[in-house]
Design a protein around this motif. Structure first.
Motif, PDB file in Angstrom:
ATOM      1  N   SER A  12      24.977   3.797   7.337  1.00 50.68           N
ATOM      2  CA  SER A  12      23.826   3.977   6.457  1.00 50.68           C
ATOM      3  C   SER A  12      24.013   3.253   5.126  1.00 50.68           C
ATOM      4  O   SER A  12      23.056   3.083   4.382  1.00 50.68           O
ATOM      5  CB  SER A  12      23.585   5.464   6.204  1.00 50.68           C
ATOM      6  N   MET A  13      25.211   2.815   4.821  1.00 48.88           N
ATOM      7  CA  MET A  13      25.470   2.107   3.575  1.00 48.88           C
ATOM      8  C   MET A  13      24.789   0.738   3.557  1.00 48.88           C
ATOM      9  O   MET A  13      24.499   0.210   2.494  1.00 48.88           O
ATOM     10  CB  MET A  13      26.977   1.960   3.393  1.00 48.88           C
ATOM     11  N   CYS A  14      24.534   0.170   4.713  1.00 49.82           N
ATOM     12  CA  CYS A  14      23.922  -1.156   4.796  1.00 49.82           C
ATOM     13  C   CYS A  14      22.408  -1.088   5.033  1.00 49.82           C
ATOM     14  O   CYS A  14      21.788  -2.107   5.294  1.00 49.82           O
ATOM     15  CB  CYS A  14      24.584  -1.955   5.909  1.00 49.82           C
ATOM     16  N   CYS A  15      21.808   0.073   4.960  1.00 51.75           N
ATOM     17  CA  CYS A  15      20.367   0.213   5.177  1.00 51.75           C
ATOM     18  C   CYS A  15      19.608  -0.161   3.917  1.00 51.75           C
ATOM     19  O   CYS A  15      20.039   0.129   2.810  1.00 51.75           O
ATOM     20  CB  CYS A  15      20.031   1.641   5.584  1.00 51.75           C
ATOM     21  N   GLU A  16      18.475  -0.834   4.113  1.00 56.04           N
ATOM     22  CA  GLU A  16      17.668  -1.264   2.979  1.00 56.04           C
ATOM     23  C   GLU A  16      16.442  -0.394   2.763  1.00 56.04           C
ATOM     24  O   GLU A  16      15.921  -0.326   1.661  1.00 56.04           O
ATOM     25  CB  GLU A  16      17.186  -2.711   3.169  1.00 56.04           C
ATOM     26  N   ALA A  17      15.944   0.240   3.802  1.00 55.74           N
ATOM     27  CA  ALA A  17      14.681   0.979   3.697  1.00 55.74           C
ATOM     28  C   ALA A  17      14.813   2.362   4.329  1.00 55.74           C
ATOM     29  O   ALA A  17      15.714   2.625   5.128  1.00 55.74           O
ATOM     30  CB  ALA A  17      13.559   0.203   4.379  1.00 55.74           C
ATOM     31  N   MET A  18      13.874   3.202   3.941  1.00 56.92           N
ATOM     32  CA  MET A  18      13.818   4.556   4.467  1.00 56.92           C
ATOM     33  C   MET A  18      12.415   4.778   5.017  1.00 56.92           C
ATOM     34  O   MET A  18      11.423   4.495   4.336  1.00 56.92           O
ATOM     35  CB  MET A  18      14.104   5.531   3.317  1.00 56.92           C
ATOM     36  N   LEU A  19      12.331   5.242   6.237  1.00 55.90           N
ATOM     37  CA  LEU A  19      11.042   5.523   6.871  1.00 55.90           C
ATOM     38  C   LEU A  19      10.902   7.035   6.996  1.00 55.90           C
ATOM     39  O   LEU A  19      11.760   7.697   7.582  1.00 55.90           O
ATOM     40  CB  LEU A  19      10.970   4.865   8.255  1.00 55.90           C
ATOM     41  N   VAL A  20       9.841   7.567   6.425  1.00 53.81           N
ATOM     42  CA  VAL A  20       9.574   9.006   6.498  1.00 53.81           C
ATOM     43  C   VAL A  20       8.356   9.182   7.387  1.00 53.81           C
ATOM     44  O   VAL A  20       7.261   8.709   7.065  1.00 53.81           O
ATOM     45  CB  VAL A  20       9.317   9.608   5.099  1.00 53.81           C
ATOM     46  N   LYS A  21       8.543   9.830   8.540  1.00 49.57           N
ATOM     47  CA  LYS A  21       7.439  10.108   9.465  1.00 49.57           C
ATOM     48  C   LYS A  21       7.026  11.565   9.290  1.00 49.57           C
ATOM     49  O   LYS A  21       7.847  12.467   9.431  1.00 49.57           O
ATOM     50  CB  LYS A  21       7.879   9.887  10.915  1.00 49.57           C
ATOM     51  N   ILE A  22       5.739  11.761   8.982  1.00 51.13           N
ATOM     52  CA  ILE A  22       5.226  13.109   8.726  1.00 51.13           C
ATOM     53  C   ILE A  22       4.099  13.395   9.703  1.00 51.13           C
ATOM     54  O   ILE A  22       3.112  12.665   9.744  1.00 51.13           O
ATOM     55  CB  ILE A  22       4.710  13.226   7.273  1.00 51.13           C
ATOM     56  N   LYS A  23       4.237  14.441  10.496  1.00 56.14           N
ATOM     57  CA  LYS A  23       3.208  14.829  11.459  1.00 56.14           C
ATOM     58  C   LYS A  23       2.176  15.696  10.739  1.00 56.14           C
ATOM     59  O   LYS A  23       2.513  16.725  10.168  1.00 56.14           O
ATOM     60  CB  LYS A  23       3.819  15.593  12.621  1.00 56.14           C
ATOM     61  N   LEU A  24       0.910  15.253  10.788  1.00 54.62           N
ATOM     62  CA  LEU A  24      -0.187  15.963  10.126  1.00 54.62           C
ATOM     63  C   LEU A  24      -1.286  16.248  11.140  1.00 54.62           C
ATOM     64  O   LEU A  24      -2.283  15.521  11.217  1.00 54.62           O
ATOM     65  CB  LEU A  24      -0.730  15.128   8.966  1.00 54.62           C
ATOM     66  N   PRO A  25      -1.161  17.298  11.934  1.00 55.36           N
ATOM     67  CA  PRO A  25      -2.200  17.603  12.927  1.00 55.36           C
ATOM     68  C   PRO A  25      -3.496  18.040  12.255  1.00 55.36           C
ATOM     69  O   PRO A  25      -3.493  18.693  11.213  1.00 55.36           O
ATOM     70  CB  PRO A  25      -1.583  18.736  13.755  1.00 55.36           C
ATOM     71  N   ASP A  26      -4.612  17.652  12.850  1.00 58.79           N
ATOM     72  CA  ASP A  26      -5.963  17.988  12.373  1.00 58.79           C
ATOM     73  C   ASP A  26      -6.189  17.533  10.929  1.00 58.79           C
ATOM     74  O   ASP A  26      -6.751  18.267  10.122  1.00 58.79           O
ATOM     75  CB  ASP A  26      -6.221  19.502  12.488  1.00 58.79           C
ATOM     76  N   THR A  27      -5.737  16.324  10.615  1.00 58.93           N
ATOM     77  CA  THR A  27      -5.896  15.779   9.268  1.00 58.93           C
ATOM     78  C   THR A  27      -6.467  14.376   9.359  1.00 58.93           C
ATOM     79  O   THR A  27      -6.099  13.605  10.241  1.00 58.93           O
ATOM     80  CB  THR A  27      -4.528  15.739   8.544  1.00 58.93           C
ATOM     81  N   LYS A  28      -7.356  14.043   8.434  1.00 60.94           N
ATOM     82  CA  LYS A  28      -7.921  12.699   8.347  1.00 60.94           C
ATOM     83  C   LYS A  28      -7.193  11.942   7.250  1.00 60.94           C
ATOM     84  O   LYS A  28      -6.629  12.539   6.328  1.00 60.94           O
ATOM     85  CB  LYS A  28      -9.414  12.772   8.034  1.00 60.94           C
ATOM     86  N   ALA A  29      -7.239  10.625   7.309  1.00 57.72           N
ATOM     87  CA  ALA A  29      -6.543   9.787   6.333  1.00 57.72           C
ATOM     88  C   ALA A  29      -7.114   9.970   4.932  1.00 57.72           C
ATOM     89  O   ALA A  29      -6.376   9.855   3.944  1.00 57.72           O
ATOM     90  CB  ALA A  29      -6.630   8.321   6.743  1.00 57.72           C
ATOM     91  N   THR A  30      -8.392  10.288   4.825  1.00 61.32           N
ATOM     92  CA  THR A  30      -9.011  10.446   3.504  1.00 61.32           C
ATOM     93  C   THR A  30      -8.596  11.756   2.822  1.00 61.32           C
ATOM     94  O   THR A  30      -8.778  11.895   1.618  1.00 61.32           O
ATOM     95  CB  THR A  30     -10.541  10.400   3.624  1.00 61.32           C
ATOM     96  N   GLU A  31      -8.047  12.697   3.566  1.00 55.28           N
ATOM     97  CA  GLU A  31      -7.642  13.988   3.002  1.00 55.28           C
ATOM     98  C   GLU A  31      -6.220  13.983   2.443  1.00 55.28           C
ATOM     99  O   GLU A  31      -5.817  14.933   1.784  1.00 55.28           O
ATOM    100  CB  GLU A  31      -7.733  15.082   4.072  1.00 55.28           C
ATOM    101  N   VAL A  32      -5.480  12.918   2.675  1.00 58.03           N
ATOM    102  CA  VAL A  32      -4.068  12.866   2.288  1.00 58.03           C
ATOM    103  C   VAL A  32      -3.941  12.415   0.833  1.00 58.03           C
ATOM    104  O   VAL A  32      -4.495  11.399   0.435  1.00 58.03           O
ATOM    105  CB  VAL A  32      -3.281  11.911   3.218  1.00 58.03           C
ATOM    106  N   VAL A  33      -3.189  13.189   0.057  1.00 54.94           N
ATOM    107  CA  VAL A  33      -2.854  12.822  -1.323  1.00 54.94           C
ATOM    108  C   VAL A  33      -1.343  12.674  -1.371  1.00 54.94           C
ATOM    109  O   VAL A  33      -0.597  13.621  -1.108  1.00 54.94           O
ATOM    110  CB  VAL A  33      -3.320  13.899  -2.326  1.00 54.94           C
ATOM    111  N   LEU A  34      -0.884  11.455  -1.710  1.00 52.71           N
ATOM    112  CA  LEU A  34       0.546  11.150  -1.712  1.00 52.71           C
ATOM    113  C   LEU A  34       0.972  10.725  -3.107  1.00 52.71           C
ATOM    114  O   LEU A  34       0.352   9.854  -3.704  1.00 52.71           O
ATOM    115  CB  LEU A  34       0.835  10.027  -0.705  1.00 52.71           C
ATOM    116  N   ASP A  35       2.003  11.358  -3.615  1.00 53.28           N
ATOM    117  CA  ASP A  35       2.542  11.024  -4.934  1.00 53.28           C
ATOM    118  C   ASP A  35       4.036  10.763  -4.766  1.00 53.28           C
ATOM    119  O   ASP A  35       4.744  11.564  -4.156  1.00 53.28           O
ATOM    120  CB  ASP A  35       2.302  12.178  -5.910  1.00 53.28           C
ATOM    121  N   MET A  36       4.510   9.637  -5.321  1.00 52.77           N
ATOM    122  CA  MET A  36       5.913   9.253  -5.174  1.00 52.77           C
ATOM    123  C   MET A  36       6.613   9.252  -6.520  1.00 52.77           C
ATOM    124  O   MET A  36       6.067   8.800  -7.516  1.00 52.77           O
ATOM    125  CB  MET A  36       6.031   7.842  -4.581  1.00 52.77           C
TER     126      MET A  36
END
Length: 189
Positions: A111-135
């Motif tokens: 993992s020391m040589c990894c450049e990116a992180m992928l976070v997969k989040i399962k959101l059942p019964d959700t539309k893309a317009t309902e998602v609020v993401l803050d980083m």
């Protein structure tokens, strides 16, 4: 001083009496055998005073200090009844043929040589317009009408270079984040 015999127990008692700085109020003159050990030799142990060190807590009623509170804890809302969705964190690295077959770079599968992180989040019964993401640098905050997720990330990330994609057929949000590592200029050469 009186000796009743030449056993080692009486010798230890006599030695203890000689080394002791305090006089005992009552002396044993009937030569009873008491169980003694190495701790009975010499003066009684002194009581140590408590010494304040740098590691001791300050005399305040605070439970935690500011250093102990994790970044992003302001997003934790214990009264919010929305459930936390299932998620998975996958570390990614870009590998080319010269890395795989020739080993020209110093990359390895760790993992020391990894450049990116992928976070997969399962959101059942959700539309893309309902998602609020803050980083934040070490915190991902996701809110929908049915779910909430406050995720402390294992590594700091570059906020501006992230990418989020919602797959409606899988009902899953994929957030790809470029990791910020202090020794990347050494590891990635």
């Amino acid at each position: 001083m009186e000796f009743c015999g030449e056993s080692s127990v009486q010798s230890l008692e006599a030695l203890s009496a000689l080394l002791s700085t305090q006089q005992e109020e009552e002396e044993d003159t009937d030569c009873r055998v008491r169980p003694l050990g190495p701790g009975h030799i010499g003066p009684p142990p002194k009581k140590y005073k408590e010494v304040s060190t740098a590691y001791m807590k300050k005399k305040s009623k605070d439970i935690w200090s500011e250093e102990e509170v994790a970044e992003g804890s302001q997003y934790d809302d214990l009264t919010d009844p929305r459930p936390q969705p299932e998620y998975e964190i996958i570390l990614k690295q870009s590998v080319k043929t010269e890395d795989l077959f020739l080993g020209l770079s110093r990359k390895n599968p760790s993992s020391m040589c990894c450049e990116a992180m992928l976070v997969k989040i399962k959101l059942p019964d959700t539309k893309a317009t309902e998602v609020v993401l803050d980083m934040e640098e070490k915190f991902l905050d996701l809110r929908t009408p049915k779910h909430k997720l406050g995720l402390h990330l294992p590594h700091p990330v570059h906020i501006q270079e992230g990418k989020a994609q919602f797959f409606s057929e899988r009902e899953e949000l994929e957030v790809t984040l470029l990791m910020k590592r202090p020794l990347d200029f050494i590891n990635m050469q």
